[in-house]
Design an enzyme around this catalytic site. Structure first.
Site, PDB file in Angstrom:
ATOM      1  N   ASP A 180      34.890  61.428  10.751  1.00  0.00           N
ATOM      2  CA  ASP A 180      35.403  62.447  11.561  1.00  0.00           C
ATOM      3  C   ASP A 180      34.134  64.020  11.202  1.00  0.00           C
ATOM      4  OD1 ASP A 180      37.109  60.947  11.501  1.00  0.00           O
ATOM      5  OD2 ASP A 180      38.922  61.710  11.559  1.00  0.00           O
ATOM      6  N   GLU A 202      44.401  57.526   0.008  1.00  0.00           N
ATOM      7  CA  GLU A 202      43.997  56.954   1.081  1.00  0.00           C
ATOM      8  C   GLU A 202      42.447  57.419   0.547  1.00  0.00           C
ATOM      9  OE1 GLU A 202      44.348  60.136   4.578  1.00  0.00           O
ATOM     10  OE2 GLU A 202      43.112  59.485   5.436  1.00  0.00           O
TER      11      GLU A 202
END
Ligand SMILES: *[C@@H]1O[C@H](CO)[C@@H](O)[C@H](O)[C@H]1NC(C)=O
Ligand SMILES: *[C@@H]1O[C@H](CO)[C@@H](O)[C@H](O)[C@H]1NC(C)=O
Ligand SMILES: *[C@@H]1O[C@H](CO)[C@@H](O)[C@H](O)[C@H]1NC(C)=O
Ligand SMILES: *[C@@H]1O[C@H](CO)[C@@H](O)[C@H](O)[C@H]1NC(C)=O
Length: 823
Positions: A564, A792
């Site tokens: 990203d 995460e």
């Protein structure tokens, strides 16, 4: 070739992209041959245009890899394939029967809010939930720790007959604190049908099933619930679902709902609108209760597609739901009570044996608690496998509007049951590094589904949002998938570990057949990467889809890289060279070459491609920055850009910050940045063991001012200008500091690799490997014990879990670090 093209043109007409074709008649009215020529030219142009438009959503014309499921219903037909709900069951069919659970505590509701639990939702703030044991086939054991209560949801499936066999689910609820014993909890267990599903439900009420003359009024209030549901669908044939309360003394109220729901997304809303406050005439006790049969006034047929059984009991109590296929004739005893216990215990024992055989954690000296943790990491990944059906929305540069992909099934694991309960292409490779160690069949099945989603261009949409249940979670702007955006081809990692060092004679005929079916799709996939992401020079590749005209982003994101907001060249251009992508393609070439050998295809092209892309001299020429002594991307780059707020006009709202370029960009290495991308030549093990660059990289790796922390490697070095920087005012850092487990696993794996090869860096690689592995395991485990979850990502200054939870996608790789499975 021509035949194929005309077929696709037909398709374009059907899809309604034929505005252009409508212009034909007006032109046709002229008899001039010039106009004829124009007509032919024009029609071919428009047809060609139509052809281009339809390519994005035309399936690749090759055999499918998935074997059809029916009619011989394999073991994995029924399962907990709804990862987005706390507990639910479905089949691997489109339009499946869906079963699911909701619950609340009537004593604890406040201000009319029931806090009804259904979808895995971070906002529910559960202390912990997840599968503790799940084999992906026969059974699962899940523990859910809510505020005051603990639920255990277990299920067992049993094959029999030709319609998928039976299953039983058991929901056991108990208080977490002694003084809560006797408090009430309400469970709802529902049946409905997936999108557009057709079927019949006939609710059988308890009261219908009793000798009513024996009932007094308090009993009749208590038994308003369901005894069973008789049902039928085309695929399942006739079936019966019955509800059993093991301890009638604890049950204070039962009820049911039988109604219609327009989509499975709406079950919670419809259920809530079917609740009433009911008073028991005798005891004067009030219950929040389902209202029975409810149909919209205009509905005269009264065919329910949503039936719910309610049981309100005093803690502790238990509900068993028994699904039986009428086609299963040889069944002796009902799968409940002791019969259920026995079968569940058998599967659990087998699971634990298998777990030790495959991962050897007891043998390595891990404590019971550590083994349970590792088992839950595996189980929540495997138990999070879902089955979806539907179509993505896709778009290419040739489409004015997004178009639907074809309807297709997807059997896949998911990154996070709460936050990302759907398929992600690049995550799935990491998931299957683990799953393939547990069950190769499941991994092959998952890969087959993904590869069958390939279009004629060799492209696979990277995020799969199939069916209304999945779509309900996703903001509209993220739904459309673009065909210039790939994702790292991580399935090559899986195929590598599955077949590396295997002799052909040790591979089953089934797997060889599957590999053969997969092959043409792998060839197309490889080609897609090799052609559509190729840069101007041989050996140069770049991720497409970075926004060139972005004015708010500090550094335009490259979502397709999977990383990203990891900083790249400040000014996206076709001249840039992305190091990670080049290394992924090198890895792909290597794996293609070795698979070709296994199934007897010509792998020369790939062997040559690998030799070319792994040539250290060329790599260094294209990606080694001699000034900063590190591997880097290359492109139009400015080392001095910043976000600044423009002056507001009087009376206007404060404008968003915009990017200001202080130093003009030039073509150069992006070597002010050091982080995960810089590690890819190490990660993909293409550096020669004697490489001086490898030595430098290992030195930098251990530097705490750069990537090294006590908790693992951070994604971006502290010395990089964009370390922990926001990409826009509203975009917090994501791959700009935090510790991610997928890349850490790959680094550990590579260090392990270099620790086994003679060379000047062998000793250092060994030391680093041991230390990194220990740091990662210790921190992930500690955070799990502290917070109840695997996360995460992990904070690079404190080690604290952050982002979403549970994230038992690639963070579950901690299991392979513990077992040292790197193959
Ligand atoms: C009615 O039901 C209650 C509760 O089960 C029981 O205690 C009572 O004896 C019953 N009365 C009659 C008349 O059957
Ligand atoms: C990859 O692309 C390059 C450049 O277009 C080409 O020369 C090469 O043959 C391709 N490799 C394979 C394995 O197809
Ligand atoms: C960027 O430019 C500004 C203004 O010239 C200067 O003050 C700053 O030190 C520069 N930053 C870097 C990282 O070069
Ligand atoms: C990591 O933790 C530190 C210290 O608590 C905090 O300042 C920082 O914001 C955290 N990083 C992120 C990305 O949340």
């Amino acid at each position: 070739m021509f035949r194929k093209m005309s077929k696709e043109i037909d398709l374009s007409r059907r899809n309604g992209s034929s505005d252009e074709h409508n212009k034909k008649p007006s032109i046709r009215s002229s008899y001039s041959w010039i106009f004829c020529a124009v007509l032919i030219g024009g029609v071919s142009w428009f047809s060609y245009q139509g052809y281009l438009e339809t390519r994005v959503n035309s399936p690749l014309d090759e055999n499918k890899v998935i074997f059809p499921v029916s009619p011989d219903f394999p073991e994995r037909y029924w399962g907990s394939f709804r990862p987005g709900v706390y507990f639910g069951m479905k089949t691997r069919e489109p339009q499946s029967l869906l079963a699911g659970l909701m619950w609340f505590m009537p004593d604890i509701t406040s201000g009319g809010n029931l806090n009804l639990r259904h979808l895995c939702d971070q906002g529910d703030n559960l202390e912990q939930y997840g599968w503790r044991e799940h084999d992906g086939k026969n059974f699962g054991v899940q523990v859910i720790v809510d505020q005051f209560i603990q639920l255990e949801t277990t299920f067992v499936t049993k094959l029999g007959g030709n319609h998928g066999g039976d299953w039983t689910a058991r929901i056991h609820v108990e208080p977490r604190m002694k003084d809560l014993a006797g408090k009430k909890v309400t469970l709802f267990f529902y049946l409905t049908l997936d999108d557009n599903g057709k079927g019949l439900f006939q609710p059988i009420r308890m009261i219908d099933n009793m000798d009513v003359s024996n009932l007094n009024s308090s009993n009749s209030v208590k038994y308003l619930g369901l005894f069973a549901v008789h049902g039928h669908t085309e695929k399942l044939g006739d079936f019966r679902v019955s509800f059993h309360h093991t301890d009638e003394q604890s049950i204070v109220h039962t009820a049911y709902l039988s109604t219609n729901v327009a989509s499975p997304n709406l079950v919670k809303d419809v259920l809530q609108s079917g609740l009433r406050l009911m008073e028991d005439k005798k005891s004067k006790e009030r219950h929040i209760s389902l209202a029975g049969a409810l149909f919209p006034k205009e509905d005269t047929i009264k065919q329910p597609n949503f039936v719910v059984h309610q049981v309100t009991g005093k803690l502790p109590f238990q509900l068993e739901v028994v699904y039986e296929s009428n086609n299963f004739v040889e069944r002796d005893t009902m799968l409940r009570g002791e019969t259920y216990d026995f079968l569940l215990q058998t599967y659990r024992k087998e699971f634990r044996n298998q777990f030790e055989t495959k991962f050897r954690l007891a043998e390595k000296g891990y404590s019971d608690e550590e083994q349970e943790f590792a088992m839950s990491a595996l189980s929540n990944l495997v138990g999070g496998i879902g089955y979806f059906y539907g179509s993505s929305k896709v778009q290419s540069v040739h489409n004015k509007e997004p178009v639907p992909y074809w309807n297709a099934p997807l059997y896949t694991a998911v990154p996070s049951r709460s936050f990302f309960p759907r398929g992600f292409l690049w995550d799935e490779g990491f998931h299957n590094l683990i799953i393939s160690q547990w069950d190769r069949e499941i991994s092959f099945d998952i890969m087959a589904h993904w590869f069958d989603l390939m279009n004629v261009e060799g492209w696979i949409p990277r995020e799969q949002i199939l069916g209304s249940e999945a779509r309900a979670h996703v903001p509209e702007e993220f739904v459309v998938q673009r065909n210039n955006q790939g994702n790292p081809p991580t399935f090559f990692l899986v195929l590598d570990t599955m077949f590396k060092n295997r002799r052909v004679r040790d591979i089953s005929t089934l797997e060889l057949e599957q590999l053969n079916r997969l092959w043409p799709r792998l060839v197309c996939w490889y080609n897609w990467f090799n052609t559509s992401l190729h840069g101007p020079e041989p050996g140069s590749y770049y991720w497409k889809g970075r926004e060139t005209a972005s004015i708010r982003e500090l550094n335009p994101k490259s979502l397709s890289s999977g990383l990203d907001d990891y900083p790249r060249a400040s000014h996206p251009s076709s001249e840039e060279r992305h190091l990670d992508l080049r290394c992924w393609i090198a890895l792909a070439a290597k794996v293609m070459a070795s698979l070709a050998d296994i199934i007897g295809r010509d792998g020369r092209k790939y062997r040559e491609a690998f030799a070319f892309l792994s040539d250290n001299e060329l790599l260094n020429k294209q990606h080694w920055s001699p000034t900063s002594k590190r591997y880097a991307d290359f492109g139009y780059h400015s080392t001095n850009v910043t976000l600044r707020r423009p002056k507001a006009n009087p009376g206007q709202p404060r404008p968003d910050k915009i990017r200001v370029v202080i130093e003009e960009p030039s073509l150069r290495f992006v070597d002010d940045t050091f982080g995960y991308v810089s590690l890819f030549p190490l990660i993909t093990e293409i550096l020669e063991p004697g490489s001086p660059q490898l030595g430098q990289l290992l030195t930098d790796l251990r530097n705490t001012n750069l990537l090294w922390t006590k908790y693992g490697l951070r994604s971006l070095s502290k010395s990089s200008p964009l370390y922990n920087q926001r990409n826009t005012e509203h975009d917090p850092p994501y791959w700009r500091g935090p510790i991610w487990i997928n890349i850490n696993y790959l680094v550990a794996r590579a260090l392990h690799h270099y620790s086994k090869i003679d060379g000047p860096h062998q000793v250092r690689a060994t030391l680093l490997y041991n230390e990194l592995r220990e740091n990662l395991i210790t921190n992930i485990l500690r955070e799990y014990q502290k917070t109840g979850y695997i996360w995460e990502q992990y904070n690079d200054s404190t080690g604290a879990g952050q982002g979403c939870r549970p994230f038992t996608g690639w963070s579950s790789l901690v299991l392979l670090l513990m077992s040292e499975t790197y193959v």
